[in-house]
Write an enzyme that holds these catalytic residues in place. Sequence first.
Site: not given
Length: 385
Positions: A332-334, A375
């Site tokens: 994910t983009c975290d 996401n």
Amino acid sequence: MTSHLDALENDRLRGFLRNAQADGPIMVVDSEIVRENYAKFARALPDTRVFYAVKANPAPEILQLLADLGSCFDCASVVEIDMALATGVKPDRISFGNTIKKERDVAAAFARGVRLFAVDCREEVEKIERSAPGARVFCRILADGAGAEWPLSRKFGCVPAMAADVLEHAHARGLVAYGVSFHVGSQQNNVGAWDAALASAAEIFRECERRGIYLSMVNLGGGFPTRYLKDIPAVDAYGNAIFEALKAHFGNRIPETIIEPGRGMVGNAGVIEAEVVLISKKSDAEDEIRWVYLDIGKFGGLAETMDEAIRYPIRTAHDGDAVAPCVLAGPTCDSADVMYEKAPYALPVSLSIGDKVLIEACGAYTTTYAAVAFNGFAPLASHVI
Ligand SMILES: *Cc1c(COP(=O)(O)O)cnc(C)c1O
């Protein structure tokens, strides 16, 4: 007995995964291992009733199997109570073990026939008095969690010195002051961890007796570990240590006891197959560490890698080749979605993008810790065979 810990050698799991041809991460639980785990608990603590902690893995097939084996259920919400009831068990095999309950949920549980509730303060006793009159309550006391890899901190329980007051409050309000509970911390590697809590419990029994209140039960909680990378003591060793502590502190008046295993019941029964999405480096420097990105991470079910607490065994088709340390991260983009960085994870140098990996001992605290669609990644697919 063959070791079921090694998923690569478990033909049932391997066969299922081969046929599944999953596009995303997939978890498979082998119900035969859950059956073995239940039998081990029943053998190690023959006079103790098992209340499976539903939150560890509430898959209906697992609940049904455990119900058929005779297990009771520790539930933390009305939804979990309904999952347990869906197996056909009577409500007298269910406890509402969460110390933090809305009063209308207490009423809903009572209406379903549940009569056993956890409390850790007078305020919660008063909710039970109003919404579950006459029910049995046990008071949870704080335990320090030392020796646990996933300690449960100070959120639940009161100091032991307050417990008799809470139970007296319950007794005075027409409830059955039934006993004492504690949780020594999850993934508890020290078989002696129950001793101090049992000493406190026995003291609470004596104090209540001085007040004319006769308690019946000690709830020994969960904490029984799963084997991740390090060896753990056998369930029998826990059984013996607990029995010795009961004898030491209660003498020949050993109370009724229950355990609430979660992780120890299902952890080693599940394996996740995931895929390597990317392997890259942050610079071209010779000694730069590899980053390995999987299609599963903290939000896809591996939440217990928080603070790098739980280190899962990871198997690859290249095991036996030379290894080098990696940072292991999710898709994910975290930026929090990194599993192992402070303590890098050794993986084969020959590992490549597109390879499947097997993350072992994933049966507990994975499916229910997966985000719904962060996401756009689907929650973890879960199967029980
Ligand atoms: C989560 C929980 C358990 C299960 O703990 P494990 O360490 O997984 O065995 C048992 N009892 C209560 C009250 C819990 O909240």
